[in-house]
Write an enzyme that holds these catalytic residues in place. Sequence first.
Site, PDB file in Angstrom:
ATOM      1  N   ASP A 139      75.220 -27.098   3.836  1.00  0.00           N
ATOM      2  CA  ASP A 139      75.215 -26.319   2.595  1.00  0.00           C
ATOM      3  C   ASP A 139      76.624 -25.899   2.201  1.00  0.00           C
ATOM      4  O   ASP A 139      77.523 -25.774   3.044  1.00  0.00           O
ATOM      5  CB  ASP A 139      74.327 -25.082   2.742  1.00  0.00           C
ATOM      6  CG  ASP A 139      72.855 -25.450   2.842  1.00  0.00           C
ATOM      7  OD1 ASP A 139      72.492 -26.559   2.395  1.00  0.00           O
ATOM      8  OD2 ASP A 139      72.080 -24.650   3.384  1.00  0.00           O
ATOM      9  N   GLU A 150      78.153 -20.093   5.395  1.00  0.00           N
ATOM     10  CA  GLU A 150      77.458 -20.460   6.629  1.00  0.00           C
ATOM     11  C   GLU A 150      77.426 -21.970   6.805  1.00  0.00           C
ATOM     12  O   GLU A 150      77.593 -22.481   7.909  1.00  0.00           O
ATOM     13  CB  GLU A 150      76.034 -19.890   6.613  1.00  0.00           C
ATOM     14  CG  GLU A 150      75.332 -20.056   7.938  1.00  0.00           C
ATOM     15  CD  GLU A 150      74.051 -19.254   8.035  1.00  0.00           C
ATOM     16  OE1 GLU A 150      73.455 -19.246   9.125  1.00  0.00           O
ATOM     17  OE2 GLU A 150      73.652 -18.644   7.034  1.00  0.00           O
TER      18      GLU A 150
END
Length: 953
Positions: free
Chosen positions: A101, A105
């Site tokens: 992604d 994170e």
Amino acid sequence: MASSTSQPRRLVIVESPTKARTIVGYLGDGYDVEASVGHIRDLPQPSELPADMKKGPYGKFAVDVDNGFAPYYRVDPGKKKKVSELKALLKDADELFLATDEDREGEAIAWHLLEVLKPKIPVKRMVFHEITPEAISRALENTRELDTSLVDAQETRRILDRLYGYEVSPVLWRKVNRGLSAGRVQSVATRLVVERERERMAFVSADYWDLDIDLAVPGKGNSFSARLATYHGTKVASGRDFDDAGKLKGKSDVVVLDEEMATALANTLNTTAKDRLTVSALETKPYSRRPAAPFTTSTLQQEAGRKLRLSSRQAMRVAQSLYENGYITYMRTDSSALSGQAVSAARRQVSELYGPEYVSDKPRMYSGKQKSAQEAHEAIRPAGDSFRTPAQVSGKLSGDEFRLYDLIWKRTVASQMADAKGKTATMRITADLGEDKTAGFTASGTVITFRGFLAAYEEGKDVDRYDTGAGESRLPEVSEGQQLTVDRAEATGHTTAPPPRYTEASLVKTMEELGIGRPSTYAAIISTIQDRGYVRTRGNALVPTWVAFSVVRLLELHFRGLIDYQFTAGMESDLDRIASGEEDRNDWLTAFYFGDRTEDHPGLKPTVDDLGDIDAREINTIEIAEGIDLRVGRYGPYLEVAQDGEDPKRVSVPEDLAPDELTAEKARELIASHGDGDRELGTDPETGHTIVAKSGRFGPYVTEVLPEAEETKGRKKVKPRTGSLFKSMDLATVDLEQALKLLSLPREVGTDAEGTVITAQNGRYGPYLKKGTDSRSLTEEEQIFSITLDEALEIYSQPKQRGRRAAAPPLKELGEDPESKKPVVVKDGRFGPYVTDGDTNATLRKDDSVEGITPARAFELLAEKRAKGPAKKKTTAKKAPAKKTAAKKPAAKKPAAKKSTTAKSTASKTAGSKTTAAKKPAAKSTTARTTAAKKTAAKKATATKSTGKPTTA
């Protein structure tokens, strides 16, 4: 080694199996797509560190706070098999694409993969915010290098949370209760909920009266409602005019109607003044309303809560599934902007489905916070350069997935639609009461002449504490001076309401407004404060527990700065600056942990070191009334009532009683129903002892009162017989016969063929039979007294189920798993419902339900479980004897060295200092350790940046 074929092999790594299955269909030959199944490594618990590191600089946090806050990372035991698989695939690859992604994170996951896999082939960072063929193609053409600033921000957050939790949580364990935790955002969220409950507890209601009245134009039929505004020229008080102490705000000139005044006014309007009302003023103005911006993570969670009754965690789980299956764009975003393709797609769809007149005159451009590059740069919308309508996906999605997609589609399309148009009319009415006395009324209404975006979507709203529930009226055509008549007038009483409790939606909204946390963390934060027992739900409302009151009170008294709203929001801004490269992470962590020599930021460590004495009793005590305190005990909350010359009386507080409901009157009621703590039931005919019923820490029970002469036998104190009440029994109604039965337990049922006694008794986990060391569960408590020997023997003749009952039919059938090609069903197991294909079992998560789980979700759970592999079976107790042997025989150092080598090969480290630390025996001198540390620091400075991360991808 690279592939020998003419076509290069490319390995693409994503986070989830679902995402991998979707992407692989959009890539041509020569691509292998594999999922890491989330993070492959993390900070271990200090107890999980290698033996020779537990007493070193990493021993407390798995972070060396004295040397640049260098973290020690370990590959998760359950991910070792996955890492081996990725390394094997990497050997045959010519290029590596990290397609995790595009938020912080995701960037950190990609960095951890680089650190562990150590690829010797070209590496490219591939990012996209939707999983469609067009987006994947564009991502392949526009790869970039790893953004180490984003990684810095995420790793700083991880280290920050570890330091915060590991320093503050132990204080809660000592002074409140074991198992509690503190967190940078969770503690602030808990404080918000507790402060709202404190407001409700301090709230004093006020009573006021007004009229419920319907008016009409004579001869025109339909009536409309109006609101009483003035009485004899003075404003009539409403709920907004009272403060939370039940007093009128300020010195406002208002009249508070009581029941007598309101009733008299209603009677006058129904009789003598019935036809003496006149429209004294009429104001009409144009009405125009713009559509709401497309969804951000925060607004999606709020609307999903309001309209779909989904918790934040459920909404994010469903959104994750929609994203990974290619239906929506990335669901973690601060931005409400739409790309050019999305704007065109939405406007085109509005024209096709609603008509050209419903398209806004020009494209609407929205902008959100976009504080940093942490989140995606586009709002949450349907995926693709052209949108699929809800009707087009209805056969592919079911349940919550379809409902959420429908919500996202409507919100996105509505954002490019024309304004709703109309007119708003406000009517002022004067009633002649006679004797120069008047009453004033107002009525308002909106007439929509063009629905515009309302044809597709209307934004929900949270409940307002002053909302009377009365909507706007549809007003008749009137003119100033128009005569009106009273159809009905009735006096109505009201009581002011306390501030409404937070719902998940309103808590998310408040945290966003205060700048606390990030949208991507809200769902996890709300789930955490519920899982920790700080908050429970009542309908949609979030109700704090008494434990939360104790925790917040301790933090407010001794860690005030850490739960200050501005300070917490400031930390988010600081993390944003680290993400943009404007601030150094080590400097920031040093100031946070050790302090920056100012009163505003004394530092976490100095604060913890200088706590002084904390009075646990004071922290866990809340005064309810004079002489009555609420105590938060180890086994739950209870009332403590002081008694002259005696021990204080303790009365348990029902779990379902909210804090604001425990008023002084309610406390006295609980104490009165408890009596003196003992309810005498009668005398045991066999012993002559008095039998009493009591309420204790572990619930209601019965016991016998021993005479002083029998309390001791020799030097030993004799314990009276006791027995807990069954769940079907009530403390107020239990009688002597029932009590004697309870005191007679365990009951001997009989003996088996070998002469072994079988007893029936009640235990911590419910009723059961016991024969020697063999225990078997019973289904009901009443069986303890009713079960016969034959029935007991029949139970023992059956194979022991290890805590399980006979196999039950599936709860739900979900179709064929795409990977195993076997039928998937939902079953009820010892630890709750789970999905299985016969070979792999996966327990349903907390936000999954048997009724709501979809086939796609079930297949995802099974895929994740397969990816983890049988990791737990690798950890056995067989290594323990080797450790003991090594400890007993100083000369046998090889086992210890072997363990260190194993830890080194399987646990990935961030900096060179960690590897060195793992190699050095604990017995080295201080000089040797200092020399090693200097060499390590030099090595680290040469090989990596200050963060311990590679300078290039």
